[in-house]
Write a protein that holds these residues in place. Structure first.
Motif, mmCIF file in Angstrom:
data_model
loop_
_atom_site.group_PDB
_atom_site.id
_atom_site.type_symbol
_atom_site.label_atom_id
_atom_site.label_comp_id
_atom_site.label_asym_id
_atom_site.label_seq_id
_atom_site.Cartn_x
_atom_site.Cartn_y
_atom_site.Cartn_z
ATOM 1 N N PRO A 166 0.798 -1.244 0.000
ATOM 2 C CA PRO A 166 0.000 0.000 0.000
ATOM 3 C C PRO A 166 0.825 1.286 0.000
ATOM 4 C CG PRO A 166 -0.903 -1.573 1.562
ATOM 5 C CD PRO A 166 0.407 -2.139 1.108
ATOM 6 N N ASN A 167 1.821 1.393 0.875
ATOM 7 C CA ASN A 167 2.541 2.671 1.008
ATOM 8 C C ASN A 167 3.302 3.072 -0.256
ATOM 9 O OD1 ASN A 167 1.554 3.123 3.569
ATOM 10 N ND2 ASN A 167 3.332 2.232 4.610
ATOM 11 N N PRO A 168 4.113 2.183 -0.851
ATOM 12 C CA PRO A 168 4.790 2.563 -2.105
ATOM 13 C C PRO A 168 3.799 2.839 -3.237
ATOM 14 C CG PRO A 168 5.852 0.645 -1.115
ATOM 15 C CD PRO A 168 4.588 0.880 -0.352
ATOM 16 N N THR A 169 2.704 2.071 -3.267
ATOM 17 C CA THR A 169 1.706 2.265 -4.319
ATOM 18 C C THR A 169 1.056 3.629 -4.195
ATOM 19 O OG1 THR A 169 1.251 -0.112 -4.390
ATOM 20 C CG2 THR A 169 -0.427 1.355 -5.330
ATOM 21 N N ASN A 170 0.710 4.019 -2.988
ATOM 22 C CA ASN A 170 0.113 5.339 -2.776
ATOM 23 C C ASN A 170 1.070 6.453 -3.163
ATOM 24 O OD1 ASN A 170 -2.414 4.542 -1.913
ATOM 25 N ND2 ASN A 170 -1.835 4.450 0.248
ATOM 26 N N ARG A 171 2.376 6.273 -2.855
ATOM 27 C CA ARG A 171 3.357 7.290 -3.244
ATOM 28 C C ARG A 171 3.423 7.455 -4.749
ATOM 29 N NH1 ARG A 171 6.528 5.310 1.036
ATOM 30 N NH2 ARG A 171 7.693 3.959 -0.399
ATOM 31 N N ASP A 251 -8.523 8.127 -2.075
ATOM 32 C CA ASP A 251 -7.118 7.744 -1.969
ATOM 33 C C ASP A 251 -6.435 8.122 -3.284
ATOM 34 O OD1 ASP A 251 -7.335 5.423 -3.896
ATOM 35 O OD2 ASP A 251 -8.733 4.755 -2.341
ATOM 36 N N PRO A 252 -5.090 8.123 -3.331
ATOM 37 C CA PRO A 252 -4.391 8.580 -4.544
ATOM 38 C C PRO A 252 -4.759 7.819 -5.816
ATOM 39 C CG PRO A 252 -2.877 8.528 -2.694
ATOM 40 C CD PRO A 252 -4.162 7.902 -2.215
ATOM 41 N N ALA A 253 -4.958 6.513 -5.720
ATOM 42 C CA ALA A 253 -5.298 5.736 -6.912
ATOM 43 C C ALA A 253 -6.641 6.184 -7.489
ATOM 44 C CB ALA A 253 -5.332 4.244 -6.583
ATOM 45 N N ARG A 254 -7.618 6.352 -6.619
ATOM 46 C CA ARG A 254 -8.937 6.783 -7.088
ATOM 47 C C ARG A 254 -8.899 8.228 -7.601
ATOM 48 N NH1 ARG A 254 -10.050 2.794 -3.394
ATOM 49 N NH2 ARG A 254 -11.718 1.362 -4.036
ATOM 50 N N GLY A 255 -8.109 9.071 -6.963
ATOM 51 C CA GLY A 255 -7.965 10.439 -7.458
ATOM 52 C C GLY A 255 -7.349 10.471 -8.845
ATOM 53 N N PHE A 256 -6.329 9.645 -9.059
ATOM 54 C CA PHE A 256 -5.669 9.572 -10.368
ATOM 55 C C PHE A 256 -6.633 9.113 -11.450
ATOM 56 C CE2 PHE A 256 -3.574 6.738 -13.457
ATOM 57 C CZ PHE A 256 -2.760 7.660 -14.117
ATOM 58 N N VAL A 257 -7.396 8.063 -11.167
ATOM 59 C CA VAL A 257 -8.334 7.533 -12.162
ATOM 60 C C VAL A 257 -9.438 8.539 -12.467
ATOM 61 C CG1 VAL A 257 -10.075 5.751 -12.603
ATOM 62 C CG2 VAL A 257 -7.851 5.120 -11.656
ATOM 63 N N ALA A 258 -9.988 9.178 -11.427
ATOM 64 C CA ALA A 258 -11.058 10.155 -11.644
ATOM 65 C C ALA A 258 -10.585 11.293 -12.531
ATOM 66 C CB ALA A 258 -11.556 10.692 -10.298
ATOM 67 N N GLU A 259 -9.393 11.822 -12.265
ATOM 68 C CA GLU A 259 -8.863 12.926 -13.066
ATOM 69 C C GLU A 259 -8.561 12.495 -14.493
ATOM 70 O OE1 GLU A 259 -6.674 15.391 -9.443
ATOM 71 O OE2 GLU A 259 -5.585 13.851 -10.565
#
Length: 334
Positions: A166-171, A251-259
């Motif tokens: 999780p932590n490296p993926t979020n970064r 979370d960052p993954a969902r933010g990236f996909v939404a944008e």
């Protein structure tokens, strides 16, 4: 008198562009701020620059606004300018009302609603088929596409990272959000600054300075780009809070996909369909789509319902304000 009225309309159009910038600043950057991928000031600065660049990338949407909503071709210069001025007053008023309540409504539909209401009040031709094809249908379809595509892409991303730490993926996704937020801001400039270009061109045609067949002059593009960029940098904190955190905790993954999904929808509509769609509708529906992959209850549907009510109200409300503005302005300047 006519030349002074042209100057006034252009200045008010640029004011609308500025309000569009601070009203819609949240569209591009709220998710990045909500996931802490970017600081608010850094995100605003990046969004302002990308809005400036995006505004210079095309004129298809501007031409739709200038030529396919109302017909002022056969009106006198004075009357045509009053029509454009009244539409702008209606759009700005609705923008300020929704900004005050922190409601992410559409500046696009506020402008189109203002034009339509003034057209009806003034008794001039309104291009209903064009409004249905290029405004109403995209208004309904784009959020559905944004929601569905964001949901599907997010499911795919979750499958790809299912075994990742999780932590490296979020970064990594926080870094990727810098690019996706920039792409979203570029699409916002491409869509929303062009609407101001279109309304300024409509005023210039009404004032007899350009004809319907002329291309949009460079100075109109530059002024519209600078105005929306300045408005973006001034920020829209009330709406940012709604999009960034009140619909769902991203979370960052969902933010990236939404944008990313939102940016794709904006580009397709600008370059392929020439449709002036709402960046607000697109990013909000994409946020709901990625949120629904967590669990249906993760999306705060009560907040979402209030936003949808704002969407539905925007065109008729701006039309009413535009019509009232026309009666007042026409009475004063007749």
């Amino acid at each position: 008198m006519e030349f002074a009225l042209v100057i006034l309309v252009v200045l008010i159009a640029l004011t609308f562009d500025f309000t569009n910038g601070f009203h819609d600043a949240a569209n591009a950057i709220a998710t990045s701020i909500g996931t802490r991928a970017l600081t608010p000031r850094a995100a605003l600065a990046m969004a302002a620059v990308c809005n400036l660049l995006g505004a210079m990338l095309g004129t298809n949407v501007a031409e739709t606004i200038a030529h396919n909503i109302v017909d002022i071709q056969d009106q006198s210069s004075h009357f045509g300018l009053i029509i454009v001025l009244s539409a702008l007053i209606g759009a700005i008023t609705w923008n300020l009302i929704t900004w005050w309540f922190g409601l992410p409504s559409s500046s696009t539909h506020a402008l189109i609603g203002g034009l339509t209401g003034v057209g009806l009040a003034a008794g001039i031709p309104v291009f209903w088929s064009s409004i249905v094809d290029k405004v109403v249908i995209p208004m309904v379809v784009s959020p559905l596409v944004g929601f569905g595509l964001a949901f599907v892409v997010m499911v795919g991303v979750l499958w790809l990272i299912r075994n990742a730490r999780p932590n490296p993926t979020n970064r990594r996704f926080r870094i990727a959000q810098t690019a996706s937020a920039a792409a979203m801001a570029l699409g916002h400039g491409l869509q929303d600054a062009q609407k101001t270009m279109g309304i300024i061109m409509l005023a210039l045609i009404a004032g007899g300075h350009y004809s319907k067949d002329d291309s949009i002059p460079w100075w109109v593009k530059v002024c519209a780009a600078l105005a929306i960029s300045a408005g973006t940098y001034s920020g829209g904190w009330r709406i940012m809070r709604t999009l960034g955190r009140r619909i769902i905790e991203l979370d960052p993954a969902r933010g990236f996909v939404a944008e990313s999904v939102s940016a794709i929808v904006l580009y397709v509509n600008a370059y392929v369909l020439h449709a002036p769609i709402s960046t607000t509708h697109t990013i909000t529906s994409a946020i709901m789509g990625v949120g629904a992959t967590k669990r249906v209850s993760a999306v705060r549907w009560g907040v979402a319902k209030n936003i949808v009510v704002g969407w539905v109200l925007t065109i008729p409300a701006a039309a009413i304000v535009g019509a009232v503005s026309f009666w007042v302005v026409n009475g004063m300047l007749k």
